[in-house]
Write an enzyme that holds these catalytic residues in place. Structure first.
Site, PDB file in Angstrom:
ATOM      1  N   GLN A  14      65.985  32.170  55.930  1.00 55.69           N
ATOM      2  CA  GLN A  14      65.009  33.157  55.454  1.00 55.69           C
ATOM      3  C   GLN A  14      64.570  33.000  53.996  1.00 55.69           C
ATOM      4  O   GLN A  14      63.379  33.146  53.689  1.00 55.69           O
ATOM      5  CB  GLN A  14      65.579  34.575  55.654  1.00 55.69           C
ATOM      6  CG  GLN A  14      64.587  35.639  55.297  1.00 55.69           C
ATOM      7  CD  GLN A  14      65.086  37.074  55.393  1.00 55.69           C
ATOM      8  OE1 GLN A  14      64.486  37.971  54.853  1.00 55.69           O
ATOM      9  NE2 GLN A  14      66.189  37.297  56.089  1.00 55.69           N
ATOM     10  N   GLU A  57      72.294  36.727  53.297  1.00 57.39           N
ATOM     11  CA  GLU A  57      71.715  37.970  52.775  1.00 57.39           C
ATOM     12  C   GLU A  57      72.745  38.994  52.275  1.00 57.39           C
ATOM     13  O   GLU A  57      72.737  39.395  51.117  1.00 57.39           O
ATOM     14  CB  GLU A  57      70.853  38.601  53.887  1.00 57.39           C
ATOM     15  CG  GLU A  57      70.332  39.983  53.605  1.00 57.39           C
ATOM     16  CD  GLU A  57      69.304  40.031  52.487  1.00 57.39           C
ATOM     17  OE1 GLU A  57      68.397  39.213  52.476  1.00 57.39           O
ATOM     18  OE2 GLU A  57      69.432  40.930  51.611  1.00 57.39           O
ATOM     19  N   GLY A  63      65.141  57.142  38.881  1.00 55.93           N
ATOM     20  CA  GLY A  63      64.430  57.327  37.619  1.00 55.93           C
ATOM     21  C   GLY A  63      64.726  58.674  36.985  1.00 55.93           C
ATOM     22  O   GLY A  63      65.708  59.336  37.340  1.00 55.93           O
TER      23      GLY A  63
HETATM   24  N1  CAO Z   1      68.016  15.593  58.829  1.00 57.66           N
HETATM   25  C1  CAO Z   1      69.326  15.362  58.733  1.00 57.66           C
HETATM   26  N2  CAO Z   1      70.212  16.261  58.283  1.00 57.66           N
HETATM   27  C2  CAO Z   1      69.729  17.454  57.907  1.00 57.66           C
HETATM   28  C3  CAO Z   1      68.367  17.772  57.973  1.00 57.66           C
HETATM   29  C4  CAO Z   1      67.478  16.772  58.468  1.00 57.66           C
HETATM   30  N3  CAO Z   1      66.179  16.974  58.571  1.00 57.66           N
HETATM   31  N4  CAO Z   1      68.203  19.026  57.549  1.00 57.66           N
HETATM   32  C5  CAO Z   1      69.409  19.494  57.211  1.00 57.66           C
HETATM   33  N5  CAO Z   1      70.336  18.555  57.435  1.00 57.66           N
HETATM   34  C6  CAO Z   1      71.774  18.635  57.189  1.00 57.66           C
HETATM   35  C7  CAO Z   1      72.120  18.832  55.735  1.00 57.66           C
HETATM   36  O1  CAO Z   1      72.000  17.613  55.051  1.00 57.66           O
HETATM   37  C8  CAO Z   1      73.540  19.359  55.833  1.00 57.66           C
HETATM   38  O2  CAO Z   1      74.399  18.260  56.053  1.00 57.66           O
HETATM   39  P1  CAO Z   1      75.776  18.027  55.217  1.00 57.66           P
HETATM   40  O3  CAO Z   1      76.510  19.314  55.237  1.00 57.66           O
HETATM   41  O4  CAO Z   1      76.440  16.941  56.008  1.00 57.66           O
HETATM   42  O5  CAO Z   1      75.424  17.615  53.868  1.00 57.66           O
HETATM   43  C9  CAO Z   1      73.515  20.146  57.130  1.00 57.66           C
HETATM   44  O6  CAO Z   1      72.289  19.795  57.781  1.00 57.66           O
HETATM   45  C10 CAO Z   1      73.569  21.635  57.051  1.00 57.66           C
HETATM   46  O7  CAO Z   1      72.973  22.169  55.896  1.00 57.66           O
HETATM   47  P2  CAO Z   1      73.524  23.539  55.293  1.00 57.66           P
HETATM   48  O8  CAO Z   1      74.939  23.351  54.849  1.00 57.66           O
HETATM   49  O9  CAO Z   1      72.573  24.003  54.281  1.00 57.66           O
HETATM   50  O10 CAO Z   1      73.467  24.522  56.552  1.00 57.66           O
HETATM   51  P3  CAO Z   1      74.550  25.585  57.048  1.00 57.66           P
HETATM   52  O11 CAO Z   1      73.995  26.087  58.330  1.00 57.66           O
HETATM   53  O12 CAO Z   1      75.923  25.065  57.099  1.00 57.66           O
HETATM   54  O13 CAO Z   1      74.509  26.721  55.936  1.00 57.66           O
HETATM   55  C11 CAO Z   1      73.435  28.394  54.582  1.00 57.66           C
HETATM   56  C12 CAO Z   1      73.451  27.656  55.917  1.00 57.66           C
HETATM   57  C13 CAO Z   1      72.198  29.265  54.562  1.00 57.66           C
HETATM   58  C14 CAO Z   1      74.678  29.286  54.472  1.00 57.66           C
HETATM   59  C15 CAO Z   1      73.398  27.385  53.434  1.00 57.66           C
HETATM   60  O14 CAO Z   1      72.336  26.515  53.631  1.00 57.66           O
HETATM   61  C16 CAO Z   1      73.287  28.018  52.060  1.00 57.66           C
HETATM   62  O15 CAO Z   1      74.247  28.585  51.512  1.00 57.66           O
HETATM   63  N6  CAO Z   1      72.094  27.913  51.453  1.00 57.66           N
HETATM   64  C17 CAO Z   1      71.850  28.395  50.094  1.00 57.66           C
HETATM   65  C18 CAO Z   1      71.738  29.881  50.056  1.00 57.66           C
HETATM   66  C19 CAO Z   1      70.690  30.413  50.982  1.00 57.66           C
HETATM   67  O16 CAO Z   1      69.540  30.053  50.946  1.00 57.66           O
HETATM   68  N7  CAO Z   1      71.092  31.370  51.790  1.00 57.66           N
HETATM   69  C20 CAO Z   1      70.145  32.158  52.529  1.00 57.66           C
HETATM   70  C21 CAO Z   1      70.081  31.806  53.898  1.00 57.66           C
HETATM   71  S1  CAO Z   1      69.091  32.992  54.725  1.00 57.66           S
HETATM   72  O17 CAO Z   1      70.118  34.240  55.038  1.00 57.66           O
END
Ligand code: CAO
Length: 482
Positions: free
Chosen positions: A72, A194, A302
């Protein structure tokens, strides 16, 4: 402060000197062109457009975004940029895509509303960023885009090989914008969603009732709020790039974004050191304050006390309530309206400080009046005499509100596999950049178009990229050969 004073004195003296000199001999005739041209950005602007407002493109026309966002927070940001005219190219993992496509699905095998409502006006290309051919495409994307936006877990972009140094070497003009849960510090490696941000940013500890647990809010201030902050950062970095010619990194931490929105609570934290917060109803109830800002229920944040009051029908309708503000300048009108004219002169009610210890009683009395009217009747009667009130509107009422449809704040969008659905449109209205909301892309819908038309890969190169599996499932024989 001490340093500034002499500076001010000096400039006063300097201006006096100018006046004195000017009075002695007439000012020399200035060369017209050089004299009237101050060095401001305004002088570098083109002539004002002669096209009608709204007919001369969009604010971010010509800006291309490499959208590596998911869930999101990031998608909120890139959707806003797309609505403002940027060409947003969303990179998604082949076969999977943004995880939200399949989350909270209301219609089986159809992109969820979660996805469609956060990814309007974008194009989608599927790309395995961890493959050799995928990286080749990414390199060309970096060279052809103005900003890369991502909200992966900390370190994920680097692990893909897309370090800032590498991106900057490929395209020194590129802005690299990230959402992370926390900024540098003890929690910077943590993944964040979130509600984690709402809790870590001070919202939950200050939301809810004093005698209840912390509460998270329905407004997605951690995700969508941070996305908004990031969008502003990107636009500013693009403006600075116009001057410096180079890109920069933009970081918004969700904790910071939430804390920014909780600014008034940090204000109250510091006020606590100087005595109780007398606009909090707990003050009127003689309940002592602790060391930290308490939860204030529905107290106004406020200087004008407010509370949520029941309206006619509250027994069966969970949203038959109104927010009522006892704004000081209209106090006499409130007294008249609720049938308490004697409060206008009664020393216990006439002035705001006198009212503070008895706010609960005052709001209970106003509520006896509001429960005799619907929330819309209260709204009408109060606004007629300038009393600020707000009906508690349900999502159903908002979805059906004609004025929100008329302004494009609520829009109906058609989708090839889902059909018609409602979405929130662009809340930022520009008079010369009109938003048209178009549907979210299907997974990989624009892969071919982007490879050929945007990135100008030749048919042979596209065949090679596809055969490698970088954009999706590759023919098995060719996969084995890779
Ligand atoms: N091709 C190949 N690999 C891909 C890819 C693509 N097109 N797109 C994503 N990936 C891979 C990433 O490289 C990552 O791999 P590694 O862990 O091996 O490096 C993997 O997919 C997962 O990415 P992620 O760790 O960001 O995803 P997650 O589901 O584990 O975590 C979230 C999700 C949201 C907790 C995390 O991304 C995060 O903390 N983001 C920052 C804060 C944020 O934006 N949070 C709000 C989310 S909305 O509520």
């Amino acid at each position: 402060m001490a340093k500034k004073k002499p500076a001010r004195a000096k400039s006063k003296a300097a201006s006096r000197k100018v006046v004195k000199l000017a009075s002695r001999k007439p000012a020399p005739k200035l060369k017209a062109k050089a004299a009237v041209k101050p060095k401001t950005n305004g002088n570098r602007l083109p002539k004002p457009s002669s096209k009608p407002f709204g007919k001369d493109g969009k604010a971010l026309d010509g800006i291309r975004i490499l959208d590596f966002t998911h869930v999101q927070s990031g998608p909120t940001c890139t959707q806003l940029l797309a609505w403002l005219g940027a060409d947003v190219i969303k990179i998604e993992r082949p076969g999977v895509g943004d995880i939200t496509r399949g989350q909270l699905q209301d219609v089986p095998n159809v992109d969820s509303l979660y996805f469609t409502m956060l990814n309007h006006n974008k194009r989608s290309i599927t790309l395995d960023s961890k493959s050799k051919q995928g990286m080749k495409v990414l390199e060309r994307l970096v060279k052809n885009c103005d900003a890369l936006v991502e909200n992966f877990a900390p370190g994920a972009l680097d692990r893909m090989g897309l370090t800032w140094e590498r991106i900057h070497a490929w395209n020194p003009r590129m802005v690299v914008a990230s959402v992370k849960g926390f900024g540098p510090g003890p929690y910077e490696e943590c993944k964040v969603y979130e509600n984690v941000a709402q809790c870590a940013g001070g919202s939950a500890s200050t939301t809810g009732f004093r005698d209840g647990p912390p509460l998270v809010t329905g407004a997605q201030i951690g995700d969508s709020g941070t996305g908004l902050h990031l969008a502003l950062g990107i636009v500013c970095a693009l403006v600075q790039r116009n001057r410096t010619g180079r890109g920069q990194r933009v970081l918004t931490a969700m904790q910071d974004g939430v804390l920014n929105l909780c600014r008034v609570k940090l204000r109250d934290q510091q006020r606590l050191a100087h005595g109780p917060l007398n606009e909090y109803s707990q003050y009127g109830e003689n309940i002592p304050f602790g060391e930290a800002v308490p939860r204030a229920g529905n107290d106004s944040g406020g200087g004008q006390p407010g509370w949520i009051l029941k309206c006619k029908g509250w027994e069966t309708d969970p949203d038959a309530y109104i927010y009522f503000i006892t704004q000081a300048p209209v106090w006499e009108k409130i007294c008249e309206l609720i049938g308490k004219p004697e409060w206008k002169t009664d020393p216990e009610y006439a002035k705001p400080p006198a009212r503070l210890p008895r706010l609960k009683h005052i709001f209970n009395t106003i509520e006896q009046w509001t429960t005799t009217k619907t929330k819309f009747e209260v709204m009408e009667l109060c606004n007629a005499v300038d009393i600020p009130v707000g009906p508690i509107l349900s999502m159903k009422e908002l979805a059906e509100e004609p004025s929100l449809r008329a302004t494009g704040t609520i829009v109906e969008v058609d989708h090839p596999t889902r059909g018609k659905y409602l979405s929130v449109g662009n809340p930022i209205k520009l008079s010369d950049s009109i938003t048209e909301v178009t549907r979210s892309p299907l997974l990989g819908e624009h892969t071919n178009e982007i490879l050929s038309k945007v990135l100008k890969f030749t048919p042979a190169e596209i065949a090679e990229i596809k055969a490698s599996g970088a954009t999706g499932e590759a023919p098995k024989a060719k996969m084995a050969a890779e």
